[in-house]
Design an enzyme around this catalytic site. Structure first.
Site, PDB file in Angstrom:
ATOM      1  CG  HIS A  84      40.414  13.238 -37.643  1.00  0.00           C
ATOM      2  ND1 HIS A  84      39.299  14.035 -37.779  1.00  0.00           N
ATOM      3  CD2 HIS A  84      41.343  14.021 -37.027  1.00  0.00           C
ATOM      4  CE1 HIS A  84      39.550  15.226 -37.282  1.00  0.00           C
ATOM      5  NE2 HIS A  84      40.767  15.250 -36.815  1.00  0.00           N
ATOM      6  CG  ASN A 104      36.382  11.592 -36.558  1.00  0.00           C
ATOM      7  OD1 ASN A 104      37.548  11.838 -36.285  1.00  0.00           O
ATOM      8  ND2 ASN A 104      35.812  12.020 -37.668  1.00  0.00           N
ATOM      9  CD  GLU A 143      37.460  13.638 -41.051  1.00  0.00           C
ATOM     10  OE1 GLU A 143      37.471  12.951 -40.006  1.00  0.00           O
ATOM     11  OE2 GLU A 143      37.160  14.848 -41.044  1.00  0.00           O
ATOM     12  CG  ASP A 145      46.438  18.578 -40.885  1.00  0.00           C
ATOM     13  OD1 ASP A 145      47.164  19.393 -40.288  1.00  0.00           O
ATOM     14  OD2 ASP A 145      45.611  17.869 -40.300  1.00  0.00           O
TER      15      ASP A 145
HETATM   16  C1  GLP Z   1      42.249  18.784 -36.369  1.00  0.00           C
HETATM   17  C2  GLP Z   1      43.622  18.487 -36.954  1.00  0.00           C
HETATM   18  C3  GLP Z   1      44.242  17.257 -36.327  1.00  0.00           C
HETATM   19  C4  GLP Z   1      44.123  17.339 -34.825  1.00  0.00           C
HETATM   20  C5  GLP Z   1      42.672  17.358 -34.413  1.00  0.00           C
HETATM   21  C6  GLP Z   1      42.477  17.411 -32.902  1.00  0.00           C
HETATM   22  O1  GLP Z   1      41.216  18.162 -37.037  1.00  0.00           O
HETATM   23  N1  GLP Z   1      43.614  18.330 -38.355  1.00  0.00           N
HETATM   24  O2  GLP Z   1      45.597  17.165 -36.731  1.00  0.00           O
HETATM   25  O3  GLP Z   1      44.769  16.244 -34.243  1.00  0.00           O
HETATM   26  O4  GLP Z   1      42.093  18.507 -34.987  1.00  0.00           O
HETATM   27  O5  GLP Z   1      42.545  18.723 -32.456  1.00  0.00           O
HETATM   28  P1  GLP Z   1      42.779  19.147 -30.971  1.00  0.00           P
HETATM   29  O6  GLP Z   1      44.200  18.842 -30.670  1.00  0.00           O
HETATM   30  O7  GLP Z   1      42.503  20.618 -30.940  1.00  0.00           O
HETATM   31  O8  GLP Z   1      41.836  18.359 -30.138  1.00  0.00           O
END
Ligand code: GLP
Length: 241
Positions: free
Chosen positions: A136, A134, A141, A66
């Site tokens: 995702h 949440n 989402e 992404d």
């Molecule tokens: C973002 C990314 C996700 C990631 C999530 C969790 O929203 N788009 O791909 O998994 O954050 O982030 P973290 O690994 O910093 O907890």
């Protein structure tokens, strides 16, 4: 779907070893990569393994999950910048073989082309994922169709708040992102997901206890035939013993 409860360091080591095995067995592997704090330790281990001569990424191609809409690759919060500084700049991968969805220009068209590019490359051999608080995955989402391919999403307030710590203020957090869809992710041959820390515990509990449901995007992974969820004690804290 398998579950492993390990320490943070063990998770980073085990997943890095999975990457190294996949690439050593198939030097032209297609890797599916993620950003966020979750994969950082894995990337550090991969850089070290490369420096020690244990693996080469020379013939590897990569596709990231992404990117924020509106940030160019030089913006220090763009996911392209994250990948360059945390991994690509430190290994022998050819940057021309690294792909991050393009959040600039005709983003609808960019999204449409992304799945075709992955397919043309031969499909993803190994996909690493984090998970949002949440539930995702990538930027899919809650409510996202399980049939979704790469598309543009409006980020939820919770996700923008979670990610605001990286920006000067919440107003600077982009409102939209381009993300691989849930169906795009499910095509990967092998998937590993990392969830650490107490703020992931509820999502992990729902993922393990409930049937797949679009309200928890990660729950689609229960239908994947080679997916392992790696959690630490804190993220596992709400699971039945
Ligand atoms: C973002 C990314 C996700 C990631 C999530 C969790 O929203 N788009 O791909 O998994 O954050 O982030 P973290 O690994 O910093 O907890």
């Amino acid at each position: 779907m398998k579950l492993r409860i390990l320490t943070r360091n063990e998770i980073d080591r085990e997943i890095a070893d999975i990457f190294i095995d996949v690439v050593n067995n198939k030097p032209g592997s297609i890797l599916g990569l993620a950003t966020g704090s979750s994969p950082l330790g894995v990337y550090k281990n991969l850089v070290n393994a490369f420096k020690e001569g244990k693996v080469s990424f020379k013939n590897v191609k990569s596709f990231n999950l992404d990117e924020y809409v509106g940030l160019d690759g030089n913006h220090d919060q763009s996911y392209r910048y994250f990948m360059n500084t945390n991994l690509f700049n430190h290994i022998d991968i050819d940057k021309n073989n690294t792909n991050v969805p393009n959040g600039l220009g005709n983003v609808e068209l960019n999204a449409k082309q992304y799945d075709k590019m992955i397919e043309a490359a031969g499909g993803i051999d190994l996909q690493i994922l984090g998970i949002g608080s949440n539930g995702h995955i990538a930027f899919n989402e809650p409510g996202t169709s399980f049939n979704s391919l790469t598309h543009i999403v409006e980020l939820t307030q919770q996700t923008r708040n979670d990610n605001a710590r990286f920006f000067a203020s919440i107003n600077e957090v982009p409102t939209h992102a381009i993300t691989m869809g849930l169906a795009s992710i499910m095509k990967a041959k092998k998937i590993v997901l990392i969830a650490t820390g107490a703020n992931k515990a509820q999502a992990i509990k729902t993922l393990m206890d409930d049937e797949p449901n679009v309200e928890l995007p990660a729950s689609i992974l229960r239908r994947h035939k080679d997916c392992t969820i790696f959690v630490d004690q804190e993220a596992a804290s709400l699971l039945k013993k």
